[in-house]
Enzyme design. Structure first.
Site, PDB file in Angstrom:
ATOM      1  N   THR A 103     -52.572   5.428  33.405  1.00 12.27           N
ATOM      2  CA  THR A 103     -51.783   5.850  32.194  1.00 12.27           C
ATOM      3  C   THR A 103     -52.808   5.090  30.985  1.00 12.27           C
ATOM      4  O   THR A 103     -52.563   3.419  31.096  1.00 12.27           O
ATOM      5  CB  THR A 103     -50.435   6.424  32.171  1.00 12.27           C
ATOM      6  OG1 THR A 103     -50.375   6.855  30.968  1.00 12.27           O
ATOM      7  CG2 THR A 103     -50.047   4.799  32.713  1.00 12.27           C
ATOM      8  N   ASP A 104     -53.090   5.630  29.614  1.00 10.65           N
ATOM      9  CA  ASP A 104     -53.365   4.975  29.181  1.00 10.65           C
ATOM     10  C   ASP A 104     -51.879   3.693  28.343  1.00 10.65           C
ATOM     11  O   ASP A 104     -52.175   2.919  27.516  1.00 10.65           O
ATOM     12  CB  ASP A 104     -53.493   5.591  27.071  1.00 10.65           C
ATOM     13  CG  ASP A 104     -52.469   6.627  27.347  1.00 10.65           C
ATOM     14  OD1 ASP A 104     -51.529   6.796  27.404  1.00 10.65           O
ATOM     15  OD2 ASP A 104     -53.304   7.353  25.681  1.00 10.65           O
ATOM     16  N   GLU A 105     -50.969   4.139  28.874  1.00  6.72           N
ATOM     17  CA  GLU A 105     -49.797   3.276  28.567  1.00  6.72           C
ATOM     18  C   GLU A 105     -49.530   1.902  29.015  1.00  6.72           C
ATOM     19  O   GLU A 105     -48.847   0.946  28.060  1.00  6.72           O
ATOM     20  CB  GLU A 105     -47.951   4.041  28.470  1.00  6.72           C
ATOM     21  CG  GLU A 105     -47.807   5.747  28.525  1.00  6.72           C
ATOM     22  CD  GLU A 105     -46.711   6.240  28.144  1.00  6.72           C
ATOM     23  OE1 GLU A 105     -45.535   5.196  28.345  1.00  6.72           O
ATOM     24  OE2 GLU A 105     -46.540   7.119  28.714  1.00  6.72           O
ATOM     25  N   TYR A 147     -41.807   1.861  32.946  1.00  4.01           N
ATOM     26  CA  TYR A 147     -43.180   2.947  33.043  1.00  4.01           C
ATOM     27  C   TYR A 147     -44.507   2.708  33.522  1.00  4.01           C
ATOM     28  O   TYR A 147     -45.054   2.699  34.047  1.00  4.01           O
ATOM     29  CB  TYR A 147     -42.502   4.493  32.461  1.00  4.01           C
ATOM     30  CG  TYR A 147     -44.249   5.015  32.873  1.00  4.01           C
ATOM     31  CD1 TYR A 147     -44.281   5.201  34.668  1.00  4.01           C
ATOM     32  CD2 TYR A 147     -44.734   5.383  32.155  1.00  4.01           C
ATOM     33  CE1 TYR A 147     -45.807   6.016  34.755  1.00  4.01           C
ATOM     34  CE2 TYR A 147     -45.948   6.021  32.267  1.00  4.01           C
ATOM     35  CZ  TYR A 147     -46.007   6.525  33.505  1.00  4.01           C
ATOM     36  OH  TYR A 147     -47.261   7.392  33.398  1.00  4.01           O
ATOM     37  N   LYS A 175     -47.176   0.823  35.888  1.00  6.25           N
ATOM     38  CA  LYS A 175     -48.714   1.765  36.084  1.00  6.25           C
ATOM     39  C   LYS A 175     -49.362   0.710  35.895  1.00  6.25           C
ATOM     40  O   LYS A 175     -50.479   0.404  36.650  1.00  6.25           O
ATOM     41  CB  LYS A 175     -48.587   2.551  35.165  1.00  6.25           C
ATOM     42  CG  LYS A 175     -48.015   3.859  35.497  1.00  6.25           C
ATOM     43  CD  LYS A 175     -47.895   4.603  37.378  1.00  6.25           C
ATOM     44  CE  LYS A 175     -49.278   5.431  36.946  1.00  6.25           C
ATOM     45  NZ  LYS A 175     -50.199   5.671  38.381  1.00  6.25           N
TER      46      LYS A 175
END
Length: 337
Positions: free
Chosen positions: A138-140, A163, A167
């Site tokens: 993810t870009d997060e 989260y 990741k």
């Protein structure tokens, strides 16, 4: 016939990817491994229940003995790893599950794949010379952006939620298996996905569901948080390209180049619903309600997809306006409106 393991294939993105991949890859038998937690739903993939090259297995990637038995049984040639706890709000209230699944689960898959595929560092066994481990992220992991700039593959990691931290950790483990063992791995980091089969609790399904029920539509803070929106089928096409043509050890950012804040999202959906299923009185925008912002809410994400566009020839086919129309139609049918 090669066997490929797809983890988390009953979730949102995985369940869109699996029918697409099976249709386009007749040399693979696909095993879908999913624990069917709150985000996994077999209804998402009922269209391929009886496909001769598809098998569903219920199980937990955190159970290393179970995963090892599965690898030994099917001799997986490749892995595409979607399985993850992914709801940010849930990671705030219960972070432990995110660490277990996203970090330990990813490690289990990598380690078992390494032992099956390789004799030692940089030495693949003959049947697995071209075996690949594709990790979906993810870009997060990059944190938050200011008013300008884009996330690139070289952007430093700065995760701000349990989260995104979990990741980021899994991304680093995948990276280490390439650099230490020479594992043929690739990672893709995507922007916010939307489209059919997304969990009802996510932003866009929530807006649609609350609107047609006549309930208040909750929007965090002032609604000015910005995301780069990517239609899920465009993402699936990017994943397949990176899996087949991506360079080992590389990361590819997949983004839709559709930056919009949450106010634009909710107003666009409400306006479309005003035309498709008008309210008896007033407009759907009347239901918009601002609620207390969540802790650590990143202000802006936006991905620079130049690398995958130039190197692999990928390009998003949907803009937000075309993609959201398809998405709303799917949910109206789901909610029987």
């Amino acid at each position: 016939m090669k066997f490929i393991l797809v983890t988390g294939g009953a979730g949102f993105i995985g369940s869109n990817f699996i029918p697409y991949f099976i249709k386009n890859n007749e040399d693979y038998h696909l095993i879908n491994l999913d624990l069917l937690t709150y985000a996994g739903n077999l209804e998402n993939i009922k269209e391929i229940d009886n496909h001769p090259r598809y098998t569903f297995v219920k199980g937990d990637i955190c159970n290393i003995n179970f995963v090892n038995e599965l690898f030994n049984k099917y001799q997986f040639h490749d892995v595409i790893h979607f399985a993850a706890e992914s709801h940010v709000d849930n990671s705030i209230s219960g972070p432990e599950a995110f660490i277990k699944t996203n970090v330990l689960g990813t490690f289990n898959l990598l380690e078992i794949a390494r032992k099956l595929w390789m004799n030692g560092p940089n030495e693949y066994k003959e049947p697995f010379i071209n075996s690949r481990f594709h990790h979906i992220s993810t870009d997060e992991v990059y944190g938050t952006l200011g008013e300008t700039g884009l996330f690139e593959e070289t952007t430093a990691y700065a995760p701000n939620s349990p989260y995104s931290a979990s990741k980021a950790s899994s991304d680093m483990i995948v990276r280490s298996y390439f650099h230490t063992y020479g594992m043929n791995s690739v990672t893709t980091n995507c922007s916010n996905n939307y489209g059919p089969k997304q969990h009802n609790e996510k932003l866009i399904p929530t807006i649609i569901r609350k609107a047609i029920s006549g309930e208040p539509i909750p929007i965090y803070g002032d609604g000015k948080n910005i995301r780069d929106w990517l239609y899920v089928l465009d993402h699936c096409k990017g994943i397949e390209l990176a899996f087949k043509k991506g360079k080992a050890g590389q990361t590819y950012n997949i983004g839709g180049r559709n930056e919009h804040n949450n106010l634009y999202i909710v107003n666009t959906i409400c306006e479309i619903l005003n035309h498709k299923v008008p309210r008896k009185s007033g407009q759907y925008q009347d239901l918009i309600t601002f609620v207390k912002d969540r802790p650590g809410h990143d202000m802006r994400y936006a991905i620079d997809a130049t690398k995958i566009e130039k190197e692999l020839g990928w390009k998003a086919e949907e803009n937000f306006e075309t993609g959201i129309e398809k998405t709303i139609d799917w949910y109206l049918k789901k909610f029987q409106v």
